[in-house]
Design a protein around this motif. Structure first.
Motif, mmCIF file in Angstrom:
data_model
loop_
_atom_site.group_PDB
_atom_site.id
_atom_site.type_symbol
_atom_site.label_atom_id
_atom_site.label_comp_id
_atom_site.label_asym_id
_atom_site.label_seq_id
_atom_site.Cartn_x
_atom_site.Cartn_y
_atom_site.Cartn_z
ATOM 1 N N VAL A 172 -24.672 12.959 29.251
ATOM 2 C CA VAL A 172 -23.662 12.478 30.189
ATOM 3 C C VAL A 172 -22.546 13.513 30.235
ATOM 4 O O VAL A 172 -21.921 13.815 29.219
ATOM 5 C CB VAL A 172 -23.105 11.103 29.741
ATOM 6 C CG1 VAL A 172 -22.030 10.632 30.695
ATOM 7 C CG2 VAL A 172 -24.216 10.083 29.660
ATOM 8 N N ARG A 173 -22.318 14.071 31.414
ATOM 9 C CA ARG A 173 -21.238 15.047 31.562
ATOM 10 C C ARG A 173 -19.915 14.309 31.530
ATOM 11 O O ARG A 173 -19.663 13.439 32.354
ATOM 12 C CB ARG A 173 -21.392 15.817 32.877
ATOM 13 C CG ARG A 173 -22.605 16.752 32.797
ATOM 14 C CD ARG A 173 -22.621 17.749 33.906
ATOM 15 N NE ARG A 173 -21.392 18.519 33.941
ATOM 16 C CZ ARG A 173 -21.018 19.274 34.966
ATOM 17 N NH1 ARG A 173 -21.778 19.330 36.033
ATOM 18 N NH2 ARG A 173 -19.903 19.939 34.922
ATOM 19 N N ARG A 174 -19.086 14.669 30.577
ATOM 20 C CA ARG A 174 -17.815 13.999 30.392
ATOM 21 C C ARG A 174 -16.754 14.649 31.255
ATOM 22 O O ARG A 174 -16.714 15.868 31.415
ATOM 23 C CB ARG A 174 -17.396 14.061 28.910
ATOM 24 C CG ARG A 174 -18.418 13.463 27.946
ATOM 25 C CD ARG A 174 -18.535 11.970 28.026
ATOM 26 N NE ARG A 174 -17.359 11.295 27.575
ATOM 27 C CZ ARG A 174 -17.138 10.888 26.358
ATOM 28 N NH1 ARG A 174 -18.052 11.075 25.438
ATOM 29 N NH2 ARG A 174 -16.017 10.274 26.039
ATOM 30 N N LYS A 175 -15.887 13.818 31.799
ATOM 31 C CA LYS A 175 -14.755 14.305 32.612
ATOM 32 C C LYS A 175 -13.477 14.146 31.811
ATOM 33 O O LYS A 175 -13.355 13.254 30.963
ATOM 34 C CB LYS A 175 -14.642 13.497 33.903
ATOM 35 C CG LYS A 175 -15.721 13.746 34.900
ATOM 36 C CD LYS A 175 -15.419 12.955 36.156
ATOM 37 C CE LYS A 175 -16.470 13.166 37.210
ATOM 38 N NZ LYS A 175 -16.163 12.372 38.398
ATOM 39 N N GLU A 176 -12.517 14.970 32.124
ATOM 40 C CA GLU A 176 -11.222 14.846 31.502
ATOM 41 C C GLU A 176 -10.418 13.789 32.245
ATOM 42 O O GLU A 176 -10.436 13.736 33.471
ATOM 43 C CB GLU A 176 -10.507 16.188 31.558
ATOM 44 C CG GLU A 176 -9.211 16.235 30.781
ATOM 45 C CD GLU A 176 -8.587 17.610 30.802
ATOM 46 O OE1 GLU A 176 -7.345 17.689 30.837
ATOM 47 O OE2 GLU A 176 -9.336 18.596 30.818
ATOM 48 N N GLY A 177 -9.723 12.950 31.491
ATOM 49 C CA GLY A 177 -8.921 11.899 32.105
ATOM 50 C C GLY A 177 -7.642 12.465 32.687
ATOM 51 O O GLY A 177 -7.431 13.671 32.777
ATOM 52 N N LYS A 178 -6.752 11.562 33.114
ATOM 53 C CA LYS A 178 -5.467 11.984 33.667
ATOM 54 C C LYS A 178 -4.640 12.656 32.591
ATOM 55 O O LYS A 178 -4.629 12.247 31.431
ATOM 56 C CB LYS A 178 -4.692 10.779 34.196
ATOM 57 C CG LYS A 178 -5.298 10.166 35.424
ATOM 58 C CD LYS A 178 -4.411 9.045 35.922
ATOM 59 C CE LYS A 178 -4.981 8.397 37.159
ATOM 60 N NZ LYS A 178 -4.141 7.309 37.617
ATOM 61 N N PRO A 200 -24.013 4.890 32.499
ATOM 62 C CA PRO A 200 -22.984 5.526 31.682
ATOM 63 C C PRO A 200 -21.872 6.095 32.558
ATOM 64 O O PRO A 200 -22.134 6.720 33.582
ATOM 65 C CB PRO A 200 -23.729 6.629 30.941
ATOM 66 C CG PRO A 200 -24.956 6.871 31.729
ATOM 67 C CD PRO A 200 -25.290 5.594 32.419
ATOM 68 N N GLU A 201 -20.629 5.833 32.150
ATOM 69 C CA GLU A 201 -19.518 6.340 32.936
ATOM 70 C C GLU A 201 -19.022 7.647 32.304
ATOM 71 O O GLU A 201 -19.152 7.856 31.100
ATOM 72 C CB GLU A 201 -18.407 5.284 33.049
ATOM 73 C CG GLU A 201 -17.908 4.732 31.740
ATOM 74 C CD GLU A 201 -16.644 5.439 31.281
ATOM 75 O OE1 GLU A 201 -16.020 6.123 32.095
ATOM 76 O OE2 GLU A 201 -16.311 5.310 30.110
ATOM 77 N N PRO A 202 -18.461 8.562 33.103
ATOM 78 C CA PRO A 202 -18.183 9.914 32.620
ATOM 79 C C PRO A 202 -16.907 10.083 31.790
ATOM 80 O O PRO A 202 -16.714 11.129 31.200
ATOM 81 C CB PRO A 202 -18.075 10.721 33.920
ATOM 82 C CG PRO A 202 -17.636 9.742 34.932
ATOM 83 C CD PRO A 202 -18.257 8.439 34.541
#
Length: 178
Positions: A169-175, A154-156
Motif C-alpha cells: 500500500v503506497r502511503r501518503k503524507e498527511g496534512k 486499504p486506505e493510503p
C-alpha cells in the motif's frame, strides 16, 4: 496465433479428464472434481496424457477464446491436484474477522459487522488477523478474496483496511502544519 492456446497441456498421472457431447469438460483429481462448459468454436482433443486445443476459424473472437480456454483447462488441472490459496491481512485498531458457520464475519470499523457467505467448496480460516482462503477453483477463490478485500480497501494514510498479504500500500503524507 495464441502462444498459450498452441501449447500442449500435460495431464498428471493422478488426474482424469473427460469431455461429453455438450462441450462440458470434467477434471477429476485427488483434491476433487471440476466441470466447465466450453463453446464448440474451439476443439479440445484429449489424447493419452495430453490435451491439444485448436480453433475453428480465424475470427478475433475465436482466437481470444482459444487462449482463454487453454488457461481455464490448466487452472482446472492444477486445482484438482493442489489447492489455490489467497491470504488477506487485516490492519487497524479493533479490526478483526471470524468464521461463524458458513459466514465470514468482519468487524472493520462500520457500525455493524459485515457477514459474507462463504461459497461452497472453499475453506476459510482466520488466525492472527490473517484470512486464508483455500479452494480448488481458482476463479471462486479469487472472486471471494476480492469481495472480502472490497468490504474495506486499504486506505493510503494510515494503511487501515483489508489487503492481500503480498500487496504493498503506497502511503501518503498527511496534512502538514505551517
Amino acid at each position: 496465433m495464441s502462444r498459450i492456446g498452441s501449447q500442449v497441456i500435460e495431464i498428471p498421472s493422478a488426474t482424469e479428464l473427460t469431455q461429453n457431447d455438450n462441450g462440458v469438460v470434467t477434471v477429476k483429481g485427488p483434491k476433487g472434481e471440476l466441470s466447465r462448459s466450453f463453446k464448440p468454436s474451439v476443439t479440445i482433443a484429449i489424447k493419452g496424457s495430453e490435451v491439444k486445443l485448436t480453433p475453428k476459424g480465424n475470427s478475433s473472437h475465436v482466437r481470444a477464446l482459444w487462449g482463454t480456454y487453454a488457461s481455464h483447462l490448466v487452472n482446472m488441472i492444477q486445482g484438482v491436484n493442489e489447492t489455490f490459496t489467497k491470504r488477506l491481512a487485516i490492519e487497524g485498531v479493533g479490526f478483526r474477522a471470524e468464521v461463524q458457520g458458513n459466514d465470514l464475519v468482519l468487524t472493520v470499523g462500520f457500525s455493524h459487522p459485515v457477514k459474507l457467505p462463504i461459497p461452497e467448496g472453499l475453506d476459510v480460516s482466520v488466525a492472527d488477523n490473517v484470512i486464508t482462503i483455500n479452494g480448488i477453483d481458482k476463479e471462486v477463490v479469487g472472486q471471494f478474496a476480492a469481495r472480502v478485500r472490497g468490504t474495506k480497501k486499504p486506505e493510503p494514510y494510515k494503511g487501515k483496511g483489508i489487503r492481500y498479504e503480498d500487496e504493498v500500500v503506497r502511503r501518503k503524507e498527511g496534512k502538514t502544519s505551517v
